[in-house]
Design a protein around this motif. Structure first.
Motif, PDB file in Angstrom:
ATOM      1  N   THR A 124       0.834  -1.203   0.000  1.00 39.92           N
ATOM      2  CA  THR A 124       0.000   0.000   0.000  1.00 39.92           C
ATOM      3  C   THR A 124       0.869   1.253   0.000  1.00 39.92           C
ATOM      4  OG1 THR A 124      -1.724  -1.197   1.225  1.00 39.92           O
ATOM      5  CG2 THR A 124      -1.844   1.207   1.225  1.00 39.92           C
ATOM      6  N   TYR A 125       1.909   1.228   0.812  1.00 36.93           N
ATOM      7  CA  TYR A 125       2.833   2.360   0.891  1.00 36.93           C
ATOM      8  C   TYR A 125       3.535   2.597  -0.449  1.00 36.93           C
ATOM      9  CZ  TYR A 125       7.090   4.922   2.206  1.00 36.93           C
ATOM     10  OH  TYR A 125       8.113   5.822   2.272  1.00 36.93           O
ATOM     11  N   ARG A 128       1.265   4.007  -3.175  1.00 39.09           N
ATOM     12  CA  ARG A 128       0.991   5.437  -2.977  1.00 39.09           C
ATOM     13  C   ARG A 128       2.222   6.294  -3.266  1.00 39.09           C
ATOM     14  NH1 ARG A 128      -0.241   5.097   1.930  1.00 39.09           N
ATOM     15  NH2 ARG A 128       1.737   5.802   2.822  1.00 39.09           N
ATOM     16  N   ASN A 131       3.186   5.990  -6.966  1.00 40.71           N
ATOM     17  CA  ASN A 131       2.054   6.106  -7.893  1.00 40.71           C
ATOM     18  C   ASN A 131       2.071   4.945  -8.875  1.00 40.71           C
ATOM     19  OD1 ASN A 131      -0.272   7.238  -8.991  1.00 40.71           O
ATOM     20  ND2 ASN A 131       0.878   8.475 -10.464  1.00 40.71           N
TER      21      ASN A 131
END
Length: 466
Positions: A124-125, A128, A131
């Motif tokens: 998830t990190y 994000r 991108n």
């Protein structure tokens, strides 16, 4: 810390890029360029840490400061906030010189949660921060699938497809995967066994054009981050048993299928953890036991057992161990593994086998002995073992040495394998989270055990990258 491949054609890879690469682009497995070593003073300091603090201390040796400390701390704390026990992986004493490391207190009641909850946070990190769309592809003999799905279900920018062998996982394992309705989850129920699923996964990752086109990422233990995360509980267990018994050195018995969990123990030992012996506990699919006995690594006829998560003939992480026992000789590994792919077997010299036996013991537990161990310990201690943990305990008894403290890994909650427990005549009460699964509808796609069938489903599942 940088990472390199066991086959020598990939090196100088950073932590996050190693995480994203999964299987090395030359077909090998990534390992640290140097295994970090831990001093006695550091071990003493670590013994006073919580599980979360210990995880951060060990990750600090491997992450190259690529992740800001506050972000990494948040990921670790969020990973283990879902666990039902405050110690995350508590240790309990079964009898004199035998302790049980409970690894099933995570959301899917299996040891895979410990690494995969963190990997879900890390994916998830990365999605994000970079991108970057993340398309996770993995295979499971039962527990990896549920744990992986739980770690990333509903997460923006992440899709996950898990292959499992049709009809060859427990009902609870199947339900934990197939009752998830999030649109970013695809379950493929594959005609064949786990080795077939794993082979197709590795073939797809080895197709570098396909891998790049679909932004494929690995969740199986071919991913080095999963191995690193699993080393933590070996250190944690040692500290707890040292407190309880005063033992300055311990041995571990590890239920083994894909060799990832016990390789994490081997890595911990190489880092400086005072480990005497590592015992490989197998079931009737005992390729690893035969290797320790004969030096030949050769699959035999596949057998379904009461411990289905160990029903594996070809153990992916075995290549990592071969790399080290052969003196980090990448050319020798490439030759051995190419020969194995062509001929279906490989062998090591007598000198190498002697080194293997100095580090590992092995014991195969058949179905009857597995059930007998469950019954015996429930009757004598009131403790109910799942069939995989029972294999570990039986192997600990058979290969342990008098006067030496043994820690056996309890890899799953018995409710996940009630089919086996029922055969002992023992009735158990399911945790509410597991009982509720039986009332939910299932969602899965049954496919032929051919790579083309898998590719067809993936192309539909990852439309933006197709």
């Amino acid at each position: 810390m940088q990472y390199k491949s066991t086959r020598g054609k990939v090196s100088g890879i950073g932590f996050i890029d190693a995480f994203l690469m999964g299987l090395a682009n030359d077909g090998g497995l990534l390992v640290p360029e140097q295994i970090p070593t831990v001093s006695a003073e550091t071990l003493n300091a670590w013994s006073k840490l919580s599980y979360q603090e210990l995880t951060l201390a060990i990750l600090d040796l491997y992450t190259n400061d690529e992740i800001p400390a506050d972000d990494l701390k948040r990921m670790v704390n969020d990973s283990y906030a879902t666990f039902r026990h405050p110690e995350v992986t508590p240790v309990t004493k079964l009898k004199d010189e035998l302790y049980l490391l409970e690894l099933f207190h995570g959301p899917t009641f299996a040891f895979k949660d410990i690494a995969l909850q963190f990997m879900g946070q890390l994916y998830t990190y990365v999605a994000r921060e970079r991108n970057l769309p993340i398309n996770i592809l993995g295979a499971t003999s039962g527990d990896t699938g549920a744990s992986s799905i739980e770690g990333v279900r509903g997460k923006e920018g992440i899709n996950i497809c898990i292959l499992h062998p049709h009809g060859k996982v427990s009902k609870v394992q199947e339900l934990q995967m197939t009752t998830v309705t999030d649109s970013n989850v695809l379950n493929l129920s594959v005609h064949g066994n786990f080795d077939d699923c794993q082979r197709m996964i590795k073939d797809l990752f080895a197709d570098l054009d396909f891998k790049a086109k679909h932004n494929l990422c690995a969740i199986n233990s071919i991913n080095i981050v999963r191995i690193i995360a699993q080393t933590v509980y070996y250190f944690y267990a040692y500290f707890r048993v040292q407190e309880a018994s005063g033992a300055s050195q311990v041995s571990f018995s590890v239920p083994s299928g894909n060799f990832g969990d016990i390789f994490a123990g081997y890595l911990a030992k190489r880092m400086g953890l005072p480990v005497d012996r590592l015992v490989i506990a197998t079931n009737a699919n005992n390729i690893l036991e035969r290797f320790v006995e004969t030096g030949e690594y050769k699959p035999d006829n596949f057998r379904m057992t009461y411990s289905p998560s160990m029903d594996i003939q070809v153990a992916s992480n075995f290549e990592r161990y071969l790399y080290y026992v052969l003196g980090e000789n990448a050319e020798a590994i490439e030759s051995l593994m190419n020969g194995f792919r062509a001929n279906g077997s490989l062998s090591v010299s007598a000198d190498v086998l002697e080194k293997v036996r100095a580090e590992f013991g092995a014991y195969g537990v058949d179905n009857e002995a597995c059930l007998e161990t469950i019954k015996r310990y429930e009757a004598s201690t009131g403790y109910l073992l799942d069939p995989h943990s029972a294999c570990g305990v039986e192997a600990a008894e058979q290969r342990g040495q008098s006067g030496s403290v043994m820690i056996s890994l309890a890899t799953a909650h018995p409710a996940k394998f009630d089919e086996a427990v029922q055969l002992t005549g023992i009735k158990q009460e399911f945790p509410a989270q597991i009982s509720s699964l039986f009332d939910k509808p299932q969602r899965q796609t049954i496919v032929d055990g051919e790579t083309a069938a898998i590719v067809s489903e993936l192309v539909k599942f990852y439309p933006a990258q197709a």
